[in-house]
Design a protein around this motif. Structure first.
Motif, PDB file in Angstrom:
ATOM      1  N   LEU A 243       5.016   7.127 -17.315  1.00 28.46           N
ATOM      2  CA  LEU A 243       4.963   5.803 -17.939  1.00 28.46           C
ATOM      3  C   LEU A 243       5.499   4.746 -16.976  1.00 28.46           C
ATOM      4  O   LEU A 243       4.952   3.645 -16.877  1.00 28.46           O
ATOM      5  N   VAL A 244       6.563   5.086 -16.236  1.00 33.68           N
ATOM      6  CA  VAL A 244       7.108   4.143 -15.259  1.00 33.68           C
ATOM      7  C   VAL A 244       6.071   3.848 -14.177  1.00 33.68           C
ATOM      8  O   VAL A 244       5.863   2.697 -13.795  1.00 33.68           O
ATOM      9  N   PHE A 245       5.416   4.882 -13.688  1.00 33.29           N
ATOM     10  CA  PHE A 245       4.372   4.694 -12.671  1.00 33.29           C
ATOM     11  C   PHE A 245       3.256   3.799 -13.214  1.00 33.29           C
ATOM     12  O   PHE A 245       2.753   2.905 -12.515  1.00 33.29           O
ATOM     13  N   SER A 246       2.886   4.016 -14.467  1.00 33.85           N
ATOM     14  CA  SER A 246       1.803   3.228 -15.067  1.00 33.85           C
ATOM     15  C   SER A 246       2.195   1.766 -15.210  1.00 33.85           C
ATOM     16  O   SER A 246       1.400   0.863 -14.938  1.00 33.85           O
ATOM     17  N   TYR A 247       3.446   1.507 -15.669  1.00 29.98           N
ATOM     18  CA  TYR A 247       3.900   0.116 -15.782  1.00 29.98           C
ATOM     19  C   TYR A 247       3.935  -0.567 -14.417  1.00 29.98           C
ATOM     20  O   TYR A 247       3.724  -1.769 -14.299  1.00 29.98           O
ATOM     21  N   LEU A 248       4.211   0.201 -13.399  1.00 28.50           N
ATOM     22  CA  LEU A 248       4.334  -0.365 -12.056  1.00 28.50           C
ATOM     23  C   LEU A 248       2.976  -0.743 -11.476  1.00 28.50           C
ATOM     24  O   LEU A 248       2.830  -1.799 -10.845  1.00 28.50           O
TER      25      LEU A 248
ATOM     26  N   LYS B 175       0.825  -1.213   0.000  1.00 24.82           N
ATOM     27  CA  LYS B 175       0.000   0.000   0.000  1.00 24.82           C
ATOM     28  C   LYS B 175       0.862   1.267   0.000  1.00 24.82           C
ATOM     29  O   LYS B 175       0.606   2.229   0.726  1.00 24.82           O
ATOM     30  N   VAL B 176       1.929   1.233  -0.829  1.00 25.34           N
ATOM     31  CA  VAL B 176       2.789   2.423  -0.989  1.00 25.34           C
ATOM     32  C   VAL B 176       2.822   2.779  -2.481  1.00 25.34           C
ATOM     33  O   VAL B 176       3.875   2.803  -3.112  1.00 25.34           O
ATOM     34  N   ILE B 177       1.632   3.052  -3.020  1.00 19.98           N
ATOM     35  CA  ILE B 177       1.472   3.210  -4.471  1.00 19.98           C
ATOM     36  C   ILE B 177       2.384   4.300  -5.033  1.00 19.98           C
ATOM     37  O   ILE B 177       2.917   4.184  -6.129  1.00 19.98           O
ATOM     38  N   PHE B 178       2.556   5.384  -4.286  1.00 19.68           N
ATOM     39  CA  PHE B 178       3.268   6.531  -4.847  1.00 19.68           C
ATOM     40  C   PHE B 178       4.758   6.538  -4.498  1.00 19.68           C
ATOM     41  O   PHE B 178       5.434   7.545  -4.694  1.00 19.68           O
ATOM     42  N   VAL B 179       5.271   5.398  -3.996  1.00 16.38           N
ATOM     43  CA  VAL B 179       6.698   5.350  -3.702  1.00 16.38           C
ATOM     44  C   VAL B 179       7.516   5.479  -4.984  1.00 16.38           C
ATOM     45  O   VAL B 179       8.634   6.012  -4.979  1.00 16.38           O
ATOM     46  N   ASP B 180       6.943   5.007  -6.101  1.00 12.18           N
ATOM     47  CA  ASP B 180       7.625   5.126  -7.392  1.00 12.18           C
ATOM     48  C   ASP B 180       7.842   6.588  -7.751  1.00 12.18           C
ATOM     49  O   ASP B 180       8.943   7.003  -8.119  1.00 12.18           O
ATOM     50  N   LEU B 181       6.766   7.399  -7.635  1.00 17.80           N
ATOM     51  CA  LEU B 181       6.884   8.825  -7.967  1.00 17.80           C
ATOM     52  C   LEU B 181       7.888   9.510  -7.045  1.00 17.80           C
ATOM     53  O   LEU B 181       8.687  10.347  -7.482  1.00 17.80           O
ATOM     54  N   ALA B 182       7.831   9.142  -5.752  1.00 21.99           N
ATOM     55  CA  ALA B 182       8.732   9.786  -4.793  1.00 21.99           C
ATOM     56  C   ALA B 182      10.186   9.443  -5.093  1.00 21.99           C
ATOM     57  O   ALA B 182      11.053  10.329  -5.119  1.00 21.99           O
ATOM     58  N   LEU B 183      10.483   8.157  -5.349  1.00 22.96           N
ATOM     59  CA  LEU B 183      11.864   7.770  -5.647  1.00 22.96           C
ATOM     60  C   LEU B 183      12.338   8.372  -6.972  1.00 22.96           C
ATOM     61  O   LEU B 183      13.499   8.761  -7.104  1.00 22.96           O
ATOM     62  N   ALA B 184      11.421   8.446  -7.957  1.00 23.50           N
ATOM     63  CA  ALA B 184      11.783   9.070  -9.232  1.00 23.50           C
ATOM     64  C   ALA B 184      12.148  10.534  -9.036  1.00 23.50           C
ATOM     65  O   ALA B 184      13.104  11.045  -9.631  1.00 23.50           O
ATOM     66  N   GLN B 185      11.389  11.216  -8.184  1.00 26.84           N
ATOM     67  CA  GLN B 185      11.669  12.629  -7.939  1.00 26.84           C
ATOM     68  C   GLN B 185      12.979  12.805  -7.180  1.00 26.84           C
ATOM     69  O   GLN B 185      13.741  13.744  -7.426  1.00 26.84           O
TER      70      GLN B 185
ATOM     71  N   PHE C 229      14.710  -1.188  -5.450  1.00 26.37           N
ATOM     72  CA  PHE C 229      13.665  -0.465  -6.183  1.00 26.37           C
ATOM     73  C   PHE C 229      14.244   0.823  -6.772  1.00 26.37           C
ATOM     74  O   PHE C 229      13.956   1.195  -7.914  1.00 26.37           O
ATOM     75  N   GLY C 230      15.106   1.485  -5.964  1.00 27.85           N
ATOM     76  CA  GLY C 230      15.733   2.723  -6.436  1.00 27.85           C
ATOM     77  C   GLY C 230      16.640   2.491  -7.624  1.00 27.85           C
ATOM     78  O   GLY C 230      16.699   3.319  -8.545  1.00 27.85           O
ATOM     79  N   PHE C 231      17.383   1.342  -7.659  1.00 26.81           N
ATOM     80  CA  PHE C 231      18.219   1.018  -8.826  1.00 26.81           C
ATOM     81  C   PHE C 231      17.355   0.968 -10.085  1.00 26.81           C
ATOM     82  O   PHE C 231      17.728   1.480 -11.146  1.00 26.81           O
ATOM     83  N   VAL C 232      16.189   0.347  -9.960  1.00 17.52           N
ATOM     84  CA  VAL C 232      15.294   0.213 -11.122  1.00 17.52           C
ATOM     85  C   VAL C 232      14.742   1.578 -11.541  1.00 17.52           C
ATOM     86  O   VAL C 232      14.773   1.938 -12.727  1.00 17.52           O
ATOM     87  N   ILE C 233      14.259   2.342 -10.565  1.00 17.21           N
ATOM     88  CA  ILE C 233      13.618   3.619 -10.883  1.00 17.21           C
ATOM     89  C   ILE C 233      14.606   4.594 -11.514  1.00 17.21           C
ATOM     90  O   ILE C 233      14.281   5.303 -12.481  1.00 17.21           O
ATOM     91  N   THR C 234      15.843   4.622 -11.001  1.00 17.36           N
ATOM     92  CA  THR C 234      16.845   5.543 -11.539  1.00 17.36           C
ATOM     93  C   THR C 234      17.053   5.312 -13.031  1.00 17.36           C
ATOM     94  O   THR C 234      17.176   6.252 -13.816  1.00 17.36           O
ATOM     95  N   SER C 235      17.083   4.038 -13.438  1.00 14.19           N
ATOM     96  CA  SER C 235      17.277   3.736 -14.863  1.00 14.19           C
ATOM     97  C   SER C 235      15.993   3.928 -15.653  1.00 14.19           C
ATOM     98  O   SER C 235      16.013   4.431 -16.783  1.00 14.19           O
TER      99      SER C 235
END
Length: 500
Positions: A205-210, A36-46, A190-196
């Protein structure tokens, strides 16, 4: 059939990128939704983006120092993973998602502040959001695939610990597991993946794929292996359709793939709804009601649309706008209304007095392209403009639109002009119109031996058929006195020929 699956070479690597993204993000999406941490992707990307702009602020250059900036971005992301791993509270007294949202907002604001002091500027924010999917290079895709494979192997080895925390955090903690350590390792990988990923496909698009394939798969199955299979297959098919449609229609690839993923999610939602709603009649009735509401909403939006102006009328309104950018856009569009040029030429002539030099310059260029002879005297008057760009545009227009009479006007202006550079340009333009009368003033510039004497000599050599080895004013003067009356202008070669 072959055309249905055909993609040009230029779209193959964007498609491969989408497939690589689908592979790892569908798997990580299962964990993100379970935690239940849906927006962790956006946060790590930022956070990764903040690392990049901080690296630039500290002296590294985009492109030249790509590896250094990547390490900066990665270091910030790992630090973000550390923050997320230590901020989860027992019994979710403060929801972890709230902390993630705060981190996202703070890092986004900090990124804007840092960008305001760096060479990147707001364009970098646009790049972060959109990515560069269409321009991705094979080495980047291969490097990213290797990173994803290593992360996938890491998760496969420790899958039981990661899944135990994702499915039931409290139970994992009660069992004696060092949850904070494994949380940190999860967010770090997760951060290794998001950075790339963000560098290739952009944040959305990354958030959507996730999220979207995983949510859709949850609606279709309760079994983890089945969910992963559905997510990978559906993500791959939708990626191909998105890239194919993008190539066929010219629509931007990343947003198109996101919209298609959302459409597939709607279909999965409908399937789940009909599967669990009894009786079937009630499901059909409710769906019909929902469709009616949607159609009424869309119909209302369309009904209250703004009045559509005639394209030419709209462009002329833009030409009268107080915004310089609107006036420039209007001047660039007007050329497409060639058959109506008698209607808009007088309005464009008025723009020769515009306060914006770029508008005056664009107006001259448009009048030249339209061969508006009625504007020639006004274009001649623009030689007095305070902007050098406007003066040069005016000279170019006169060169293409003028005749022998305008050449005489140019020579008269050159003789009263104080600026020696503009004086030379006026005489050169006059020569380009075939005026022999421009030769004596040019010779006078050479005789004065000023800073433009050499330029005047070069212009004479290019346009006159004499053959002197060196600059000899007396010889040139004598040659012109004996041959001027025999010089004829060749319109094709733009050179005088001796015709005795």
């Amino acid at each position: 059939m072959n055309e249905l699956f055909y993609l040009p070479q230029s779209m193959l690597w964007p498609l491969v990128s989408c497939l690589v993204l689908t592979g790892i993000h569908v798997y990580l999406g299962v964990h993100v939704i379970a935690r239940k941490v849906i927006f962790v992707d956006l946060a790590l990307a930022q956070i990764a983006a903040l690392g990049t702009v901080v690296g630039v602020l500290l002296g590294y250059e985009v492109g030249k120092d790509a590896n250094a900036l990547y390490l900066y971005s990665l270091a910030f992301t790992i630090f973000g993973a550390f923050v997320f791993s230590i901020t989860r509270m027992k019994a979710e007294r403060v929801p972890h998602e709230a902390i993630i949202g705060i981190v996202y907002a703070v890092t986004f604001a900090t990124t804007i502040l840092v960008l305001s002091k760096s060479a990147l500027g707001p364009a970098e924010l646009d790049h972060i959001i959109k990515g560069e999917l269409l321009w991705v290079q094979p080495p980047t895709v291969i490097k990213t695939a290797i990173i994803y494979a290593l992360v996938g192997l890491f998760h496969f080895i420790f899958r039981k610990k990661f899944m135990a925390i994702s499915v039931n955090h409290d139970h994992a903690e009660a069992s004696g597991m060092n949850v904070r350590l494994w949380d940190f390792l999860f967010y770090m990988s997760f951060g290794f993946v998001i950075t790339s990923s963000v560098a290739i496909a952009g944040v959305f698009l990354v958030f959507s794929y996730l999220v979207i394939p995983s949510v859709g798969a949850m609606l279709l199955s309760d079994k983890l292996s089945t969910r992963l299979t559905i997510g990978w297959v559906a993500g791959s098919i939708i990626s191909f359709i998105g890239v194919k449609l993008s190539w066929n229609t010219g629509l931007p690839t990343s947003p198109l793939v996101v919209v298609l993923l959302a459409c597939a999610l709607v279909v999965a939602g409908l399937y789940d709804y009909f599967k669990h709603t009894k009786p079937l009649f009630r499901a059909v009735r409710n769906l019909a009601g929902a469709v009616t509401v949607v159609l009424l909403f869309l119909g209302g939006v369309y009904f209250f649309r703004a009045h559509q102006e005639d394209p030419l009328e709209h462009t002329l309104h833009m030409l009268a706008s107080p915004l310089g950018t609107d006036r420039l856009s209007a001047l660039s569009y007007l050329e497409s209304f060639h058959s109506n040029k008698e209607q808009w030429i007088p309005l464009v002539i008025e723009k020769l007095k515009d306060e914006d030099a770029q508008v005056r310059k664009s107006a001259i260029v448009l009048l030249q392209h339209a061969n508006a002879q009625s504007a020639f005297s006004e274009i001649l008057s623009m030689l007095h403009d305070k902007s050098d760009e406007v003066k040069n545009a005016s000279l170019d227009a006169i060169k293409l639109m003028g005749d022998s009479s305008s050449a005489t006007l140019l020579i008269e202006k050159a003789q009263t002009e104080d600026d020696p550079e503009l004086q030379l340009q006026l005489l050169t333009t006059s020569l380009s119109l075939g005026s022999v009368s421009a030769l004596p003033p040019l010779l006078h510039i050479i005789q004065e031996d000023g800073i433009f004497a050499e330029d005047a000599w070069e212009i004479l050599k290019e346009r006159i058929p004499f053959d002197f080895d060196e600059l000899n004013v007396v010889k040139i003067e004598t040659w012109l006195k004996n041959n001027s009356q025999y010089l004829k202008w060749n319109v094709s070669t733009k050179v005088f020929e001796l015709n005795r």
